[in-house]
Design an enzyme around this catalytic site. Structure first.
Site, PDB file in Angstrom:
ATOM      1  N   ASP A 176       0.869  -1.182   0.000  1.00  0.00           N
ATOM      2  CA  ASP A 176       0.000   0.000   0.000  1.00  0.00           C
ATOM      3  C   ASP A 176       0.912   1.241   0.000  1.00  0.00           C
ATOM      4  OD1 ASP A 176      -2.820   1.107   2.055  1.00  0.00           O
ATOM      5  OD2 ASP A 176      -1.558   2.199   0.624  1.00  0.00           O
ATOM      6  N   GLU A 232     -10.498  -3.938  14.903  1.00  0.00           N
ATOM      7  CA  GLU A 232      -9.319  -4.559  15.518  1.00  0.00           C
ATOM      8  C   GLU A 232      -9.045  -3.903  16.882  1.00  0.00           C
ATOM      9  OE1 GLU A 232      -6.662  -4.998  11.463  1.00  0.00           O
ATOM     10  OE2 GLU A 232      -5.576  -4.752  13.335  1.00  0.00           O
TER      11      GLU A 232
HETATM   12  N1  LIG Z   1      -3.155  -1.023  11.041  1.00  0.00           N
HETATM   13  C1  LIG Z   1      -3.534  -2.235  11.356  1.00  0.00           C
HETATM   14  N2  LIG Z   1      -4.809  -2.556  11.548  1.00  0.00           N
HETATM   15  N3  LIG Z   1      -2.602  -3.177  11.479  1.00  0.00           N
HETATM   16  C2  LIG Z   1      -1.225  -2.900  11.125  1.00  0.00           C
HETATM   17  C3  LIG Z   1      -0.332  -2.963  12.335  1.00  0.00           C
HETATM   18  C4  LIG Z   1      -0.502  -4.223  13.081  1.00  0.00           C
HETATM   19  C5  LIG Z   1       0.862  -4.723  13.611  1.00  0.00           C
HETATM   20  O1  LIG Z   1       0.954  -4.346  14.983  1.00  0.00           O
HETATM   21  C6  LIG Z   1       1.101  -5.499  15.788  1.00  0.00           C
HETATM   22  N4  LIG Z   1       0.366  -5.215  17.023  1.00  0.00           N
HETATM   23  C7  LIG Z   1      -0.951  -5.009  17.166  1.00  0.00           C
HETATM   24  N5  LIG Z   1      -1.242  -4.762  18.453  1.00  0.00           N
HETATM   25  C8  LIG Z   1      -0.071  -4.795  19.142  1.00  0.00           C
HETATM   26  C9  LIG Z   1       0.291  -4.600  20.499  1.00  0.00           C
HETATM   27  N6  LIG Z   1      -0.641  -4.306  21.431  1.00  0.00           N
HETATM   28  N7  LIG Z   1       1.592  -4.690  20.855  1.00  0.00           N
HETATM   29  C10 LIG Z   1       2.527  -4.984  19.921  1.00  0.00           C
HETATM   30  N8  LIG Z   1       2.258  -5.196  18.607  1.00  0.00           N
HETATM   31  C11 LIG Z   1       0.962  -5.088  18.231  1.00  0.00           C
HETATM   32  C12 LIG Z   1       0.531  -6.648  14.965  1.00  0.00           C
HETATM   33  O2  LIG Z   1       1.094  -7.887  15.342  1.00  0.00           O
HETATM   34  C13 LIG Z   1       0.921  -6.239  13.559  1.00  0.00           C
HETATM   35  O3  LIG Z   1       2.231  -6.646  13.236  1.00  0.00           O
END
Ligand SMILES: NC(=[NH2+])NCCC[C@H]1O[C@@H](n2cnc3c(N)ncnc32)[C@H](O)[C@@H]1O
Length: 418
Positions: A103, A205
């Site tokens: 992206d 999420e």
């Molecule tokens: N933009 C999104 N919707 N997702 C993109 C980022 C998500 C990334 O953050 C990591 N991740 C998500 N929550 C956490 C957390 N609480 N602590 C560490 N890593 C995290 C997850 O494993 C992934 O690698």
């Protein structure tokens, strides 16, 4: 609320217990409170079941129920309301990281934020929350001279992230830490907390909860949040192709009349959002408006339980009002006073992103005319059981002054669970 008595079904209905309260927001739904025992007569879809409570029947959200008699331990998924195994498991493979890295709009925006603030980043301490493959951390190390970047990642991708940091000569500046950002110990407070946390409809999420907890724990006073603010945008729109594909299809397939299936199609296809929607700007019936705005310095985790926004759209051209389309924008304030803010816009007039847009379809389309007013409110309610999910409710009226008559159409609340 229907009050017809339930005819005896040949196969006995199953008894479920309510895990939390649910308030119906449409005549076809059934309210209940935690502990209520409901008889499920028909699991008409994965998300909504036809159930009975004290002789009254209606649709209920399946995710709020557990088979009666199944102990807490029986259903291990209930021990994991964050569904972390599944969630971090999905980020342990390359599929999602490839999608995000591919992206360009998303990734180039973060690079532009680093480049345009490179001077101010000198000697700063940064946390990259949810660093994934470490791309943002490596941008910091390559394009600026921070004193330290803590690249925090909870999934098993982290072992590859360490390798990439070394491979790209960033190990002096970037320290990769495995764990949930809100739980692990950092050796120091940080000056900047940067994260790419946005999900579908901005919040899905609910990774944003982790960002807020980490902010409260690790961002020093006067520190900077990137993104600094976020907004959910909404617009009334046409969606003729989708409507034709999912609803009109049943009118005359192969010369037969399948219209009796249309109520089922409405329930199955139009009671949850279409996340992968790419809206054509021509299909917008009015200018969009920001319905929910988050200030990343002041918003609290408790605020995420229920967020409300008002809207008022003035229809700019005649058309068929099929639904609402939502997307988000996030802003990155400059580290320098008066410096330019960088924005990532995932809407129809910006470069496409992997989030695309989200389409909420009405129960039935409505002809609207220039000058009509579509006004109402949106409520995002976080799922009390499944903490990464939410329900979106849209309630609206249309004031139309066509044909010299003042029609005030009050439409049902529309429930979407995503
Ligand atoms: N933009 C999104 N919707 N997702 C993109 C980022 C998500 C990334 O953050 C990591 N991740 C998500 N929550 C956490 C957390 N609480 N602590 C560490 N890593 C995290 C997850 O494993 C992934 O690698």
């Amino acid at each position: 609320m229907q009050t017809e008595k339930v005819e005896e079904e040949e196969d006995a209905p199953e008894e479920y217990v309510a895990l939390c309260d649910f308030t119906a927001s449409g005549s076809e739904q059934l309210s209940f409170i935690t502990g209520d025992k409901l008889l499920v007569h028909n699991k008409s879809s994965a998300d909504w079941w036809w159930a009975e409570l004290q002789g009254v029947i209606g649709y209920v959200p399946a995710s709020y129920l557990r088979l009666d008699g199944a102990e807490e331990g029986d259903d291990t998924s209930l021990e994991d309301p964050w569904q972390d195994d599944e969630y971090f498991g999905s980020y342990g493979t390359l599929r999602l990281h490839l999608e995000m890295l591919s992206d360009r709009s998303r990734t180039e925006t973060y690079r532009q934020v680093i480049v345009s603030n490179s001077a101010s980043l000198r000697d700063k301490v940064v946390m990259d929350l949810g660093c994934g493959t470490g791309i943002i951390s490596m941008f910091c190390a390559q394009l600026a001279k921070p004193s330290m970047v803590y690249a925090v990642e909870a999934s098993s991708m982290v072992e590859h992230t360490r390798q990439l940091v070394k491979q790209n000569g960033c190990e002096e500046v970037v320290t990769v830490l495995q764990g949930r950002a809100e739980e692990l110990e950092l050796p120091e407070q940080v000056d900047i907390l940067v994260s790419e946390w946005m999900g579908n409809c901005l919040l899905f999420e609910f990774m944003v909860e982790s960002v807020l907890l980490a902010r409260d724990r690790w961002l020093r006073d006067g520190g900077v949040m990137w993104p600094s603010s976020a907004a959910l945008a909404l617009v009334p729109c046409q969606a003729d192709n989708y409507y034709t594909e999912k609803m009109a299809f049943w009118e005359r397939p192969y010369g037969l009349d399948f219209t009796p299936l249309q109520p089922l199609a409405q329930q199955e296809f139009f009671t949850k959002p279409k996340f992968s929607h790419l809206i054509d700007p021509e299909d917008c019936l009015s200018a969009p408006c920001d319905v929910i705005c988050l200030n990343m310095y002041t918003v609290q985790v408790r605020d995420l339980e229920e967020m409300k926004g008002e809207f008022q759209f003035c229809v700019e051209k005649p058309g068929i009002f099929h639904g609402f389309t939502a997307w988000f924008t996030v802003q990155f304030e400059s580290l320098e006073m008066g410096g330019a803010t960088v924005e990532l816009n995932t809407g129809p007039n910006s470069d496409p992103t992997h989030w695309k847009q989200t389409l909420f379809m009405l129960d039935r389309p409505i002809q609207v005319y220039t000058g009509d007013s579509i006004h109402g409110n949106i409520v995002l309610r976080r799922n009390p059981v499944w903490r990464r999910h939410m329900t979106v409710m849209l309630h609206w009226n249309i004031n139309s002054n066509t044909d010299d008559c003042q029609a005030n159409i009050s439409l049902n609340i529309h429930i979407h669970k995503c």
